[in-house]
Design a protein around this motif. Structure first.
Motif, PDB file in Angstrom:
ATOM      1  N   GLY A   1       4.192 -14.220 -10.036  1.00 15.91           N
ATOM      2  CA  GLY A   1       3.340 -13.610  -9.017  1.00 15.91           C
ATOM      3  C   GLY A   1       4.137 -12.959  -7.906  1.00 15.91           C
ATOM      4  N   VAL A   2       5.222 -13.598  -7.481  1.00 12.88           N
ATOM      5  CA  VAL A   2       6.087 -13.012  -6.444  1.00 12.88           C
ATOM      6  C   VAL A   2       6.891 -11.852  -7.025  1.00 12.88           C
ATOM      7  CG1 VAL A   2       8.040 -13.459  -4.902  1.00 12.88           C
ATOM      8  CG2 VAL A   2       6.175 -15.121  -5.067  1.00 12.88           C
ATOM      9  N   PHE A   3       7.397 -12.017  -8.239  1.00  7.85           N
ATOM     10  CA  PHE A   3       8.145 -10.930  -8.877  1.00  7.85           C
ATOM     11  C   PHE A   3       7.304  -9.659  -8.985  1.00  7.85           C
ATOM     12  CE2 PHE A   3       8.684  -8.842 -13.099  1.00  7.85           C
ATOM     13  CZ  PHE A   3       9.820  -8.101 -12.790  1.00  7.85           C
ATOM     14  N   TRP A   4       6.064  -9.797  -9.497  1.00 10.95           N
ATOM     15  CA  TRP A   4       5.203  -8.618  -9.645  1.00 10.95           C
ATOM     16  C   TRP A   4       4.859  -8.012  -8.291  1.00 10.95           C
ATOM     17  CZ3 TRP A   4       2.088 -12.056 -13.410  1.00 10.95           C
ATOM     18  CH2 TRP A   4       2.624 -11.958 -14.700  1.00 10.95           C
ATOM     19  N   ALA A   5       4.582  -8.878  -7.315  1.00 10.55           N
ATOM     20  CA  ALA A   5       4.268  -8.368  -5.980  1.00 10.55           C
ATOM     21  C   ALA A   5       5.438  -7.552  -5.429  1.00 10.55           C
ATOM     22  CB  ALA A   5       3.929  -9.530  -5.048  1.00 10.55           C
TER      23      ALA A   5
ATOM     24  N   LEU B   1      -9.130  -4.904   4.609  1.00  8.20           N
ATOM     25  CA  LEU B   1      -9.542  -4.460   3.289  1.00  8.20           C
ATOM     26  C   LEU B   1      -9.542  -5.663   2.363  1.00  8.20           C
ATOM     27  CD1 LEU B   1     -10.052  -2.259   1.077  1.00  8.20           C
ATOM     28  CD2 LEU B   1      -7.539  -2.091   0.880  1.00  8.20           C
ATOM     29  N   VAL B   2     -10.641  -5.908   1.681  1.00  7.21           N
ATOM     30  CA  VAL B   2     -10.765  -7.036   0.757  1.00  7.21           C
ATOM     31  C   VAL B   2     -10.418  -6.576  -0.658  1.00  7.21           C
ATOM     32  CG1 VAL B   2     -12.387  -8.632  -0.324  1.00  7.21           C
ATOM     33  CG2 VAL B   2     -12.459  -8.265   2.151  1.00  7.21           C
ATOM     34  N   ILE B   3      -9.442  -7.267  -1.278  1.00 11.13           N
ATOM     35  CA  ILE B   3      -9.022  -6.925  -2.641  1.00 11.13           C
ATOM     36  C   ILE B   3      -8.990  -8.204  -3.482  1.00 11.13           C
ATOM     37  CG2 ILE B   3      -7.297  -5.773  -4.064  1.00 11.13           C
ATOM     38  CD1 ILE B   3      -6.112  -4.580  -1.505  1.00 11.13           C
ATOM     39  N   PRO B   4     -10.039  -8.505  -4.243  1.00  9.87           N
ATOM     40  CA  PRO B   4      -9.997  -9.683  -5.120  1.00  9.87           C
ATOM     41  C   PRO B   4      -8.788  -9.580  -6.056  1.00  9.87           C
ATOM     42  CG  PRO B   4     -12.213  -8.784  -5.001  1.00  9.87           C
ATOM     43  CD  PRO B   4     -11.319  -7.781  -4.349  1.00  9.87           C
ATOM     44  N   THR B   5      -7.954 -10.628  -6.051  1.00  9.56           N
ATOM     45  CA  THR B   5      -6.667 -10.557  -6.754  1.00  9.56           C
ATOM     46  C   THR B   5      -6.300 -11.911  -7.334  1.00  9.56           C
ATOM     47  OG1 THR B   5      -5.892  -8.867  -5.197  1.00  9.56           O
ATOM     48  CG2 THR B   5      -4.214  -9.996  -6.507  1.00  9.56           C
ATOM     49  N   ASP B   6      -5.875 -11.909  -8.573  1.00  4.38           N
ATOM     50  CA  ASP B   6      -5.303 -13.089  -9.214  1.00  4.38           C
ATOM     51  C   ASP B   6      -3.815 -12.794  -9.430  1.00  4.38           C
ATOM     52  OD1 ASP B   6      -4.420 -15.118 -10.887  1.00  4.38           O
ATOM     53  OD2 ASP B   6      -6.170 -15.057 -12.208  1.00  4.38           O
TER      54      ASP B   6
ATOM     55  N   VAL C   1      -1.620  -3.221  -4.490  1.00  2.00           N
ATOM     56  CA  VAL C   1      -0.764  -2.274  -3.772  1.00  2.00           C
ATOM     57  C   VAL C   1      -1.381  -0.879  -3.793  1.00  2.00           C
ATOM     58  CG1 VAL C   1       1.496  -1.132  -3.753  1.00  2.00           C
ATOM     59  CG2 VAL C   1       1.336  -3.602  -4.146  1.00  2.00           C
ATOM     60  N   ALA C   2      -1.901  -0.467  -4.942  1.00  2.00           N
ATOM     61  CA  ALA C   2      -2.501   0.863  -5.058  1.00  2.00           C
ATOM     62  C   ALA C   2      -3.708   1.011  -4.131  1.00  2.00           C
ATOM     63  CB  ALA C   2      -2.910   1.127  -6.501  1.00  2.00           C
ATOM     64  N   ARG C   3      -4.540  -0.012  -4.041  1.00  2.00           N
ATOM     65  CA  ARG C   3      -5.714   0.051  -3.172  1.00  2.00           C
ATOM     66  C   ARG C   3      -5.313   0.062  -1.704  1.00  2.00           C
ATOM     67  NH1 ARG C   3     -10.736  -3.572  -3.891  1.00  2.00           N
ATOM     68  NH2 ARG C   3     -11.274  -2.137  -2.194  1.00  2.00           N
ATOM     69  N   THR C   4      -4.255  -0.671  -1.367  1.00  2.00           N
ATOM     70  CA  THR C   4      -3.763  -0.651   0.009  1.00  2.00           C
ATOM     71  C   THR C   4      -3.290   0.752   0.381  1.00  2.00           C
ATOM     72  OG1 THR C   4      -3.068  -2.964  -0.181  1.00  2.00           O
ATOM     73  CG2 THR C   4      -2.113  -1.689   1.621  1.00  2.00           C
ATOM     74  N   LEU C   5      -2.557   1.377  -0.528  1.00  2.00           N
ATOM     75  CA  LEU C   5      -2.078   2.741  -0.284  1.00  2.00           C
ATOM     76  C   LEU C   5      -3.244   3.721  -0.176  1.00  2.00           C
ATOM     77  CD1 LEU C   5       0.948   2.853  -2.756  1.00  2.00           C
ATOM     78  CD2 LEU C   5       1.052   2.677  -0.261  1.00  2.00           C
ATOM     79  N   ALA C   6      -4.239   3.561  -1.022  1.00  2.00           N
ATOM     80  CA  ALA C   6      -5.384   4.473  -1.007  1.00  2.00           C
ATOM     81  C   ALA C   6      -6.171   4.345   0.296  1.00  2.00           C
ATOM     82  CB  ALA C   6      -6.287   4.188  -2.204  1.00  2.00           C
ATOM     83  N   GLN C   7      -6.283   3.112   0.809  1.00  2.00           N
ATOM     84  CA  GLN C   7      -7.069   2.872   2.018  1.00  2.00           C
ATOM     85  C   GLN C   7      -6.305   3.218   3.290  1.00  2.00           C
ATOM     86  OE1 GLN C   7     -10.246   1.881   2.158  1.00  2.00           O
ATOM     87  NE2 GLN C   7     -10.417   1.625   4.376  1.00  2.00           N
ATOM     88  N   PHE C   8      -5.038   2.810   3.346  1.00  2.00           N
ATOM     89  CA  PHE C   8      -4.277   2.919   4.589  1.00  2.00           C
ATOM     90  C   PHE C   8      -3.201   4.003   4.569  1.00  2.00           C
ATOM     91  CE2 PHE C   8      -5.244  -1.871   4.844  1.00  2.00           C
ATOM     92  CZ  PHE C   8      -6.414  -1.651   5.555  1.00  2.00           C
ATOM     93  N   GLY C   9      -2.923   4.564   3.388  1.00  2.00           N
ATOM     94  CA  GLY C   9      -1.975   5.666   3.298  1.00  2.00           C
ATOM     95  C   GLY C   9      -0.531   5.275   3.112  1.00  2.00           C
TER      96      GLY C   9
END
Length: 255
Positions: A122-126, A62-67, A78-86
């Motif tokens: 970036g790591v904190f938010w992730a 799954l491609v998710i353009p991310t800054d 994270v939301a798109r990953t959950l939506a795609q893969f559950g």
């Protein structure tokens, strides 16, 4: 006995900084292991090409353009990953910047802040959004990219060095908070690796190779040599490893 790296098959794993270097090599290795990989980085064209390789290797991408300097982008990834893969079973927080290579006293506040924004915030938010998702789904494994500079000090790399010390601190704190919830958080600390970032830091790949001739390995590592330890930390083969910074540097830091 079945090799437990095989348990990555079918797992949903988010990789930041996936467009090149260690991130791309790890994402491809995950795809080859049968994982479903969410690819997050700024360069959508590079992500699309990598997604094609992963799918050709039998994985799903799954491609998710991310800054990663934008909190909303990481929340969305994270939301798109959950939506795609559950669900979200694992994450490799690899995105980062080197920043300006110069003596500390010459750095501007803006120079320092730019590195902190990408490498620390970036790591904190992730972690913030990944941990919440994993708590909801019963656990997982997270690996952050630190560096051997998290244990050492390097002239002219003050901002980068400080940021990677912070990544280890975030890793250890998150690890202590979440193990009881089935979530492990570790870091990988690469030594000099032949990547575009290292080429910038050392001036050229020739300089990188020349500077390592007297080290135990005598050469830089490859992105693939970092990818395999990351897969180990993401898999159940490392089920009793938590809050650690695994140094992968060919012996560079013991000289």
């Amino acid at each position: 006995m079945k090799h437990r790296l095989a348990d990555l098959a079918g797992k949903s794993i988010l990789v930041t900084g996936a467009s090149s270097g260690i991130g791309a090599a790890t994402a491809l290795a995950l795809g080859q292991a049968g994982a479903r990989v969410a690819l997050a980085a700024r360069r959508e064209d590079a992500l699309a090409a990598l997604a094609g390789q992963i799918c050709a290797a039998g994985g799903e991408a799954l491609v998710i353009p991310t800054d990663v300097t934008v909190e909303a982008d990481l929340e969305r990834a994270v939301a798109r990953t959950l939506a795609q893969f559950g669900r979200l079973d694992g994450a490799f927080n690899n995105a980062g910047v080197l920043g300006k290579v110069a003596p500390l006293h010459t750095l501007s506040t803006a120079d320092f802040s730019a590195v902190m924004q990408a490498n620390v915030y970036g790591v904190f938010w992730a972690l913030k959004y990944q941990i919440a998702a994993m708590r909801d789904s019963g656990g997982g494994s997270i690996v952050n990219t630190a560096s051997i500079v998290a244990q050492l000090g390097f002239a002219d790399f003050a901002a980068y060095t400080a940021s990677k010390h912070a990544v280890l601190g975030l890793t250890r704190s998150a690890a202590t908070e979440n193990f009881a919830h089935g979530i492990r958080v570790n870091a990988v600390s690469p030594g000099p690796v032949a990547t575009p970032m290292a080429e910038i830091g050392f001036g050229s790949l020739d300089n990188l190779h020349a500077s390592l001739k007297l080290t135990p390995a005598g050469r830089p590592g490859t992105p693939e040599e970092i990818a395999q330890p990351v897969l180990f930390l993401l898999s159940s083969a490392s089920s009793y490893i938590n809050g650690q910074g695994l140094v992968v540097d060919g012996g560079f830091s013991v000289v």
